[in-house]
Design a protein around this motif. Structure first.
Motif, PDB file in Angstrom:
ATOM      1  N   CYS A  48       0.816  -1.221   0.000  1.00  0.00           N
ATOM      2  CA  CYS A  48       0.000   0.000   0.000  1.00  0.00           C
ATOM      3  C   CYS A  48       0.848   1.269   0.000  1.00  0.00           C
ATOM      4  N   LEU A  49       2.172   1.116   0.039  1.00  0.00           N
ATOM      5  CA  LEU A  49       3.079   2.277   0.133  1.00  0.00           C
ATOM      6  C   LEU A  49       2.634   3.196   1.271  1.00  0.00           C
ATOM      7  N   SER A  50       2.407   2.594   2.431  1.00  0.00           N
ATOM      8  CA  SER A  50       1.762   3.283   3.548  1.00  0.00           C
ATOM      9  C   SER A  50       2.528   4.511   4.023  1.00  0.00           C
ATOM     10  N   LEU A  51       3.858   4.436   3.975  1.00  0.00           N
ATOM     11  CA  LEU A  51       4.669   5.517   4.530  1.00  0.00           C
ATOM     12  C   LEU A  51       4.863   6.672   3.556  1.00  0.00           C
ATOM     13  N   LEU A  52       4.537   6.463   2.292  1.00  0.00           N
ATOM     14  CA  LEU A  52       4.864   7.446   1.264  1.00  0.00           C
ATOM     15  C   LEU A  52       4.197   8.794   1.514  1.00  0.00           C
ATOM     16  N   GLN A  53       2.891   8.797   1.762  1.00  0.00           N
ATOM     17  CA  GLN A  53       2.179  10.059   1.971  1.00  0.00           C
ATOM     18  C   GLN A  53       2.656  10.781   3.229  1.00  0.00           C
ATOM     19  N   ASN A  54       2.917  10.024   4.290  1.00  0.00           N
ATOM     20  CA  ASN A  54       3.427  10.648   5.518  1.00  0.00           C
ATOM     21  C   ASN A  54       4.818  11.240   5.297  1.00  0.00           C
ATOM     22  N   LEU A  55       5.623  10.558   4.484  1.00  0.00           N
ATOM     23  CA  LEU A  55       6.955  11.068   4.173  1.00  0.00           C
ATOM     24  C   LEU A  55       6.860  12.360   3.362  1.00  0.00           C
ATOM     25  N   ILE A  56       5.892  12.421   2.460  1.00  0.00           N
ATOM     26  CA  ILE A  56       5.676  13.639   1.674  1.00  0.00           C
ATOM     27  C   ILE A  56       5.268  14.797   2.586  1.00  0.00           C
ATOM     28  N   LEU A  57       4.410  14.523   3.567  1.00  0.00           N
ATOM     29  CA  LEU A  57       3.991  15.571   4.507  1.00  0.00           C
ATOM     30  C   LEU A  57       5.178  16.087   5.321  1.00  0.00           C
ATOM     31  N   ASN A  98       2.263  27.304  -5.728  1.00  0.00           N
ATOM     32  CA  ASN A  98       1.550  28.221  -6.623  1.00  0.00           C
ATOM     33  C   ASN A  98       1.351  27.622  -8.014  1.00  0.00           C
ATOM     34  N   GLU A  99       2.291  26.773  -8.415  1.00  0.00           N
ATOM     35  CA  GLU A  99       2.161  26.103  -9.712  1.00  0.00           C
ATOM     36  C   GLU A  99       1.297  24.850  -9.621  1.00  0.00           C
ATOM     37  N   ASP A 100       0.793  24.581  -8.411  1.00  0.00           N
ATOM     38  CA  ASP A 100      -0.090  23.432  -8.173  1.00  0.00           C
ATOM     39  C   ASP A 100       0.578  22.114  -8.589  1.00  0.00           C
ATOM     40  N   ILE A 101       1.845  21.976  -8.186  1.00  0.00           N
ATOM     41  CA  ILE A 101       2.617  20.775  -8.520  1.00  0.00           C
ATOM     42  C   ILE A 101       2.609  19.824  -7.330  1.00  0.00           C
ATOM     43  N   ASP A 102       2.165  18.629  -7.568  1.00  0.00           N
ATOM     44  CA  ASP A 102       2.155  17.592  -6.536  1.00  0.00           C
ATOM     45  C   ASP A 102       3.571  17.041  -6.383  1.00  0.00           C
ATOM     46  N   LEU A 103       4.093  17.064  -5.164  1.00  0.00           N
ATOM     47  CA  LEU A 103       5.455  16.593  -4.928  1.00  0.00           C
ATOM     48  C   LEU A 103       5.635  15.123  -5.302  1.00  0.00           C
ATOM     49  N   CYS A 104       4.555  14.369  -5.274  1.00  0.00           N
ATOM     50  CA  CYS A 104       4.640  12.945  -5.620  1.00  0.00           C
ATOM     51  C   CYS A 104       5.089  12.730  -7.060  1.00  0.00           C
ATOM     52  N   LEU A 105       4.914  13.748  -7.911  1.00  0.00           N
ATOM     53  CA  LEU A 105       5.268  13.606  -9.317  1.00  0.00           C
ATOM     54  C   LEU A 105       6.733  13.221  -9.498  1.00  0.00           C
ATOM     55  N   PHE A 106       7.608  13.757  -8.641  1.00  0.00           N
ATOM     56  CA  PHE A 106       9.025  13.431  -8.783  1.00  0.00           C
ATOM     57  C   PHE A 106       9.614  12.767  -7.540  1.00  0.00           C
ATOM     58  N   LEU A 107       9.062  13.060  -6.355  1.00  0.00           N
ATOM     59  CA  LEU A 107       9.610  12.462  -5.140  1.00  0.00           C
ATOM     60  C   LEU A 107       9.290  10.974  -5.040  1.00  0.00           C
ATOM     61  N   TYR A 108       8.232  10.549  -5.670  1.00  0.00           N
ATOM     62  CA  TYR A 108       7.876   9.125  -5.682  1.00  0.00           C
ATOM     63  C   TYR A 108       9.058   8.288  -6.167  1.00  0.00           C
ATOM     64  N   PRO A 118      16.477  15.381   4.464  1.00  0.00           N
ATOM     65  CA  PRO A 118      17.476  16.419   4.148  1.00  0.00           C
ATOM     66  C   PRO A 118      18.193  16.197   2.822  1.00  0.00           C
ATOM     67  N   ILE A 119      18.367  14.949   2.409  1.00  0.00           N
ATOM     68  CA  ILE A 119      18.970  14.696   1.094  1.00  0.00           C
ATOM     69  C   ILE A 119      18.083  15.275  -0.002  1.00  0.00           C
ATOM     70  N   THR A 120      16.788  15.032   0.106  1.00  0.00           N
ATOM     71  CA  THR A 120      15.836  15.565  -0.879  1.00  0.00           C
ATOM     72  C   THR A 120      15.839  17.087  -0.876  1.00  0.00           C
ATOM     73  N   THR A 121      15.812  17.675   0.311  1.00  0.00           N
ATOM     74  CA  THR A 121      15.808  19.136   0.427  1.00  0.00           C
ATOM     75  C   THR A 121      17.089  19.734  -0.148  1.00  0.00           C
ATOM     76  N   GLY A 122      18.224  19.096   0.138  1.00  0.00           N
ATOM     77  CA  GLY A 122      19.500  19.594  -0.374  1.00  0.00           C
ATOM     78  C   GLY A 122      19.572  19.555  -1.887  1.00  0.00           C
ATOM     79  N   ILE A 123      19.091  18.472  -2.479  1.00  0.00           N
ATOM     80  CA  ILE A 123      19.107  18.355  -3.945  1.00  0.00           C
ATOM     81  C   ILE A 123      18.226  19.426  -4.574  1.00  0.00           C
ATOM     82  N   LEU A 124      17.026  19.589  -4.032  1.00  0.00           N
ATOM     83  CA  LEU A 124      16.092  20.549  -4.615  1.00  0.00           C
ATOM     84  C   LEU A 124      16.590  21.984  -4.441  1.00  0.00           C
ATOM     85  N   SER A 125      17.242  22.267  -3.315  1.00  0.00           N
ATOM     86  CA  SER A 125      17.749  23.625  -3.091  1.00  0.00           C
ATOM     87  C   SER A 125      18.848  23.982  -4.081  1.00  0.00           C
ATOM     88  N   TYR A 126      19.607  22.988  -4.531  1.00  0.00           N
ATOM     89  CA  TYR A 126      20.664  23.257  -5.504  1.00  0.00           C
ATOM     90  C   TYR A 126      20.084  23.755  -6.827  1.00  0.00           C
TER      91      TYR A 126
END
Length: 456
Positions: free
Chosen positions: A317-326, A345-355, A387-395
């Motif tokens: 069920c990928l149970s942890l995925l949505q909680n991880l996104i939050l 503002n661009e109405d982009i769902d983070l699941c599109l790429f973080l999945y 933090p790995i995800t945040t660091g990559i996106l901040s770059y």
């Protein structure tokens, strides 16, 4: 017998007899197959440069032309070796002083030598030194030794510590006793004899401990054989993913090669070991990465350990995925709010790429970045995912701020496929290090533990 059973049985039969990998492959230091065309162009350029030097020398002084030919040939032959030596010097120069200060030896010719001696565990006992090494990038030659050590610090992979140590004592390529000076040999022999005498009284107990460890290892190997030979129902799905995993790597280039068969066996064994997870698409990516550095059984044990606190991320069920996104959104708001609100503002769902990032544990990025990220992941564990995800996106904040709509969505989906230079990788790692210093990993670990109560 159902259609699925027939497909699974047929898939398993394909991996019973490994196919030998061609020996004439050209690959880079990471093991990835290089394009023959690029190699030929590089060689042609070297040859053209050599002949230009010869012609120039001949025009100026015909007598010196033969000397120029000899020197040019030697330069051409040594060019690749010189590049390797230069890269090694650049890689280890920043680490050498640190290891010298914290080593019992007064002189170490290289950080590698310091790590593969018997005292390397003492060098790495310091958390600061270990953190320094992790963020500078653990050398490829040492990942098979340092990664298990990082897991052991977190209470994982403990049973195979003695097994791995024994392997490297027998097969180490980087420490040769013949290269020791006579004084070093005498001191080494003396220290060994002193230690031997001090341990004579405890020899019986040591033998009992080693026997018990050997017995446990034998049991684990038997259990693994049972798990990999047992039908799991995921054979066909695993087969499909194995055939498209790192096919440009020397280990997985040949269809049904030895490493492909091992990868298939590991994933089947894990799907039998953990019925609630079974097999999830993406697991083949990071399992194959581990398999690049370890043998079949060690890879299975490491896989089992690192997924222990991420079980619900990969369950059916990928149970942890949505909680991880939050949790990821909260960290974005705290550390990179401008990026978060642009995406909102661009109405982009983070699941599109973080999945994809989560379910492959970042193994689809440029391999240079993947290996550096996994140094961090092995050191901190699952709490480092955010933090790995945040660091990559901040770059990539400037690119994100300059794009809108479909162009922005396309860019976010293509971040994984970007080819990165060494300087870009270093910059991303610095961003990740900054985020880790800013956030509280212990709180993240506790939250993940709460969200995933089946952690052992």
């Amino acid at each position: 017998m159902s259609k699925n059973d027939i497909e699974n049985q047929k898939a398993r039969s394909l991996y019973e007899k490994p196919v030998k990998t061609p020996e004439n492959l050209l690959y880079d230091k990471y093991g990835f197959i290089t394009e023959q065309k690029a190699k030929n162009e590089a060689n042609n350029e070297k040859i053209d440069r050599r002949w230009r030097e010869i012609l120039t020398a001949y025009e100026n002084n015909p007598i010196l032309s033969q000397d120029c030919v000899n020197s040019s040939n030697q330069r051409l032959m040594d060019d690749s070796d010189r590049k390797e030596r230069k890269s090694d010097q650049n890689l280890f120069s920043s680490l050498k002083d640190t290891f010298l200060k914290n080593s019992n030896k007064k002189s170490i010719s290289s950080p590698i030598q310091g790590l593969v001696t018997q005292s390397y565990h003492n060098i790495l006992e310091s958390t600061e030194i270990l953190k320094y090494l992790v963020f500078k990038g653990i050398p490829l030659e040492l990942k098979t030794r340092i990664w298990p050590f990082l897991l052991q610090r977190r209470g994982l992979f403990l049973i195979y510590r003695e097994r791995i140590e024994d392997k490297h004592k027998k097969h180490s390529k980087y420490y040769d006793e013949k290269n020791l000076s006579s004084s070093d040999q005498k001191s080494t022999t003396l220290n060994y004899s002193i230690k031997l005498k001090s341990k004579e009284k405890k020899s019986s107990k040591t033998n009992q401990d080693s026997n018990s460890i050997s017995d446990i290892c034998a049991i684990l190997e038997q259990q693994y054989q049972i798990l990999k030979n047992k039908p799991s129902g995921f054979e066909y799905q695993i087969h499909v993913d194995v055939q498209r995993t790192f096919r440009n790597h020397k280990f997985f280039y040949q269809e049904y090669s030895q490493k492909q068969c091992e990868l298939f066996n590991i994933l089947v064994a894990f799907s039998n070991h953990n019925k609630e997870v079974g097999y999830c698409q993406g697991m083949s990516s990071f399992t194959s990465l581990i398999l690049m550095f370890f043998d079949e059984l060690d890879t299975f044990l490491i896989l089992k350990d690192i997924l222990a606190d991420l079980e619900q991320l990969f369950d059916k069920c990928l149970s942890l995925l949505q909680n991880l996104i939050l949790l990821q959104k909260q960290q974005f708001i705290s550390i990179i709010p401008e990026i978060f609100y642009i995406l909102k503002n661009e109405d982009i769902d983070l699941c599109l790429f973080l999945y994809s990032w989560y379910l492959t544990l970042f193994t689809r990025f440029d391999i240079k970045l993947v290996l550096r990220i996994w140094d961090i992941f092995m050191f901190y564990g699952s709490s480092a995912i955010l933090p790995i995800t945040t660091g990559i996106l901040s770059y990539f904040s400037q690119e994100i701020a300059s794009l809108k709509g479909e162009c922005l969505i396309s860019f976010l989906n293509q971040i994984e496929t970007q080819v990165l230079s060494d300087s870009q990788v270093d910059s991303i790692i610095k961003r990740i290090e900054y985020v880790i210093d800013e956030c509280d990993l212990e709180d993240i670990a506790q939250i993940l533990h709460f969200l995933n109560p089946k952690i052992n």
